[in-house]
Design an enzyme around this catalytic site. Sequence first.
Site, short mmCIF file in Angstrom:
data_model
loop_
_atom_site.label_atom_id
_atom_site.label_comp_id
_atom_site.label_asym_id
_atom_site.label_seq_id
_atom_site.Cartn_x
_atom_site.Cartn_y
_atom_site.Cartn_z
N ASP A 55 -15.77 29.76 -30.80
CA ASP A 55 -14.72 29.22 -31.67
C ASP A 55 -13.37 29.21 -30.97
O ASP A 55 -13.12 29.98 -30.03
CB ASP A 55 -14.57 30.10 -32.93
CG ASP A 55 -15.70 29.89 -33.92
OD1 ASP A 55 -16.69 29.23 -33.59
OD2 ASP A 55 -15.57 30.43 -35.04
N HIS A 201 -15.85 33.74 -28.89
CA HIS A 201 -14.64 32.92 -28.78
C HIS A 201 -14.40 32.53 -27.31
O HIS A 201 -14.50 33.38 -26.42
CB HIS A 201 -13.43 33.69 -29.32
CG HIS A 201 -13.52 33.97 -30.79
ND1 HIS A 201 -14.28 35.01 -31.30
CD2 HIS A 201 -12.99 33.32 -31.86
CE1 HIS A 201 -14.19 35.00 -32.61
NE2 HIS A 201 -13.42 33.99 -32.99
ZN ZN Z 1 -11.33 30.81 -35.34
#
Ligand code: ZN
Length: 246
Positions: A55, A201
Site C-alpha cells: 500500500d 507498504h
Molecule cells: Zn495506506
Amino acid sequence: MTSTRRVAACAGAVLAVSGVAHSLPGTVAWRSMRCRILPRLSGVGDPGHVALTFDDGPDPLSTPAVLDALDALGWRATFFCLGERVRRAPGLTRELVERGHEVAVHGDRHTSHLRRLAASSMADVARARDTIGDVAGVPPRWFRPPYGAVSSSALLAAKRSGLQLVLWTTWGRDWRPGATGESIAATVTRTFWPGATVLLHDSDVTSAPGSWRATLDALPLLAGRWAAGGLRVGPLREHGVVGASP
Ligand SMILES: [Zn+2]
C-alpha cells in the site's frame, strides 16, 4: 433491493462487526472473526497461495527497491496505489505493470472514509480509478480504503466505481517505528491465515520514516518460511479470492 440499499445492508453487517475493529484494530480476535465471517472482504483465497500486497505508493524513493527485491525472489504482487502519487510518478506506475505486477486503488488521497459523505468518497475513488487505469493502461479491479476503514461511503464508492473492496487477512505492522525485518516476518507468521492476503507498504508516506527498509529485509525471511510451507506467492488476481467475480 436496490443497489444502494444492498450496499447499505452490507455496510450494516460490516460495521456491526467493525465496531469492535475500530476500537481494537489489532486484536487477533477481531481479525479472525473478520476472516471467518467476511472472507471475501478479508481477501481469503487459495490456501496454497499467498497474495502479497503493498500500500501507499508508488514512491520514487522506495518502490524501485521493492521491485528489485521482488524480482530477486521471482514474486509478483498487487500494489494499492494512491491517485495523487500516480500523477506524480507516472513512469514508475507504468513500470509496475511492465514488471508483471497488478495495480489497484488505495484512493486518490490517503484519508479515511469513515466520516466522509458518500459523494466525497465516490469522487475520490472514481478519480483514483481513472488516474490509475489511464496511466497504467490496465483497469484496476480492487479497492482497499486507507486504514482499512470500511464505511457505507467506502462500500458505495467501490460499487459505483466497479471495484471490489478487499482488506487483508495478515499484516506485518511494518509501519511502526522500530519495526525490523525479523519483527515484520514474525508478525506475518503470527497473524497468518490460510489463503492469506498479506498487507505491507512500499512507501513510508504514512509510516515511520524509512520503515520500507525493514519491509525489504522481511521479504527474504518470508520467502524462506513460505517455501518451507510449500506456499506460492503472487498478486490478488491469482489468489482465487473467495466469492470474487472472475
Ligand atoms: Zn495506506
